[in-house]
Design an enzyme around this catalytic site. Structure first.
Site, mmCIF file in Angstrom:
data_model
loop_
_atom_site.group_PDB
_atom_site.id
_atom_site.type_symbol
_atom_site.label_atom_id
_atom_site.label_comp_id
_atom_site.label_asym_id
_atom_site.label_seq_id
_atom_site.Cartn_x
_atom_site.Cartn_y
_atom_site.Cartn_z
ATOM 1 N N ASN A 1 -4.670 0.466 -7.595
ATOM 2 C CA ASN A 1 -3.418 0.970 -8.144
ATOM 3 C C ASN A 1 -2.687 -0.045 -9.011
ATOM 4 O O ASN A 1 -1.890 0.325 -9.859
ATOM 5 C CB ASN A 1 -2.490 1.437 -7.010
ATOM 6 N N SER B 1 -4.015 12.385 -3.336
ATOM 7 C CA SER B 1 -2.580 12.669 -3.227
ATOM 8 C C SER B 1 -2.105 13.508 -4.413
ATOM 9 O O SER B 1 -2.590 13.333 -5.536
ATOM 10 C CB SER B 1 -1.834 11.331 -3.187
ATOM 11 N N HIS C 1 1.046 13.717 -5.903
ATOM 12 C CA HIS C 1 2.053 13.287 -6.877
ATOM 13 C C HIS C 1 1.526 12.312 -7.928
ATOM 14 O O HIS C 1 2.274 11.930 -8.832
ATOM 15 C CB HIS C 1 3.294 12.727 -6.168
ATOM 16 N N CYS D 1 8.566 -8.495 -5.519
ATOM 17 C CA CYS D 1 9.980 -8.824 -5.324
ATOM 18 C C CYS D 1 10.841 -7.583 -5.163
ATOM 19 O O CYS D 1 11.841 -7.600 -4.464
ATOM 20 C CB CYS D 1 10.494 -9.650 -6.488
#
Ligand code: PLP
Length: 393
Positions: A151, A199, A201, A325
């Protein structure tokens, strides 16, 4: 103000045709598929038609596909379900260091419960080493779980080769194909895939719906207990609108697959080539060719990824940072560390992912803005100045 969304790997907008297909299942056709009356019976047929639509896109049998609440649940179910159901054989599973947290965090928990997990390294392109995979298999190994495509950096693994190794050693093979589904042609039979997570979405379908392909005959325990839905394997009243939308999205994306992929590849390659030609001190992360069609991940040396992301956002471009972060941690992403980047370089990484409505103008606008931002941020960096003036970094 111009707003350009380049974060399709995080999620995609739901297509209007998908929403249109879903809407009647909130209002008119609201029956519970488990009910015996016509409202229920009709929706049971609808759910099974949707199952068939999705199974067909991956060359699975209709009864081999199960709906879940998303990719994360499918990942957890595959790991826990297969390991539990095959505990007589052993308690060892093999995965990689660059999996999605849906796999990695589940493995971490399972280790605390006594399972043994091997986390394979990846090379600088993000590929696992097939020889190392084969050598990691022991008599205790039950499952290999290696993601189809990453990803963050977009690297696509040699899935068929992994499936062949698993088959040869009589070990089950699960792949997290959440990013690959809709962007790669997948044939679960030909690739020897035993279980596969997907998935809704990520393919212009709704959120909160996903699925797990489970090859006929693979022993697996339930993950969600309760009613008899999904042939007693995954309890809970079916998300009928979500299921209808997921199937519609899968149908649309595979009906126009070549156009979809070619469009994304063209934009991806344009973005990569402009950045590589026009910027100094940049590095493309991930495999150059075995790569998701809409994924670009680039490290900009002497730059903080967060500063880059925020400046881009102010300029109207939505991207994603390679470091974690945003999730409240100062650690760089495990994927970028996994491919061997230093902390500094990993922190200057940017992921831009494209979709069907992204245009060449969007890419040009983004690169132009990037140029201004990178120049400005570097001009404020003492490190950059010392390096470009011939000093030591
Ligand atoms: N696996 C991969 C590779 C993903 O990219 C994602 C989502 O980012 C998931 C799993 C989780 O999917 P979901 O958001 O449907 O739970």
């Amino acid at each position: 103000m111009k707003r350009i969304y380049l974060d399709y790997a995080a999620t995609t907008p739901t297509k209007q045709e998908v929403v249109d297909a879903m809407l009647p299942y909130f209002t008119e056709h609201y029956g519970n598929p488990s009910s015996v009356h016509k409202f229920g019976r009709d929706n049971k047929v609808v759910v099974n038609n949707a199952r068939k639509t999705i199974a067909d896109t991956m060359n699975a049998e209709v009864e081999e596909f199960y709906f879940t609440a998303g990719g994360t649940e499918s990942d957890n179910w595959a790991l826990r379900g297969v390991m539990k159901a095959n505990s007589k054989k052993g308690n060892h599973l093999i995965t990689s260091k660059i999996e999605h947290h849906g796999i990695l965090h589940c493995c971490n928990e399972m280790e605390k419960e006594g399972y043994k997990v091997t986390y394979l390294d990846v090379d600088s392109d993000g590929k696992i080493n097939l020889k190392e995979l084969e050598e990691a298999i022991t008599d205790e190994t039950v499952l290999i779980s290696i993601m189809f495509a990453n990803n963050e950096i977009g690297t696509i693994q040699d899935v068929k080769a992994i499936g062949d190794i698993a088959k040869k050693h009589n070990v089950f093979f699960h792949t997290d194909a959440v990013q690959a589904f809709g962007n790669v042609r997948i044939d679960v039979k030909e690739m020897n895939i035993d279980l596969m997570s997907i998935s809704g979405h990520k393919i212009f379908g709704p959120k909160g719906i996903g699925g797990l392909y489970i090859r006929k005959g693979v022993p697996i325990k339930n993950f969600v207990e309760g009613g008899a839905q999904e042939r007693k394997r995954r309890a809970g009243t079916e998300n009928v609108p979500g299921i209808v939308g997921f199937a519609k999205a899968a149908e649309l994306i595979y009906a126009d697959f070549d156009n979809h992929v070619n469009h994304l590849m063209k934009l991806r390659d344009k973005l990569i080539s402009r950045v590589e030609n026009e910027f100094e001190y940049v590095k493309l992360n991930g495999h150059r060719t075995d790569r998701l069609p809409g994924n670009v991940n680039i490290s900009f040396e002497f730059i903080e990824g967060e500063a880059l992301l925020l400046s881009l956002d102010i300029a109207g471009v939505a991207g994603s940072s390679g470091s974690a972060c945003t999730s409240g941690s100062l650690d760089p992403s495990h994927v970028l560390m996994g491919i061997g980047l230093t902390h500094e370089i990993a922190h200057g990484s940017l992921r831009l992912t494209m979709g069907d409505v992204t245009t060449e103008e969007d890419i040009d606008y983004t690169v132009d803005k990037l140029k201004e931002i990178v120049d400005r941020l570097r001009s404020m960096s003492p490190l950059f100045e010392s390096v470009t003036k011939g000093g030591k970094a």
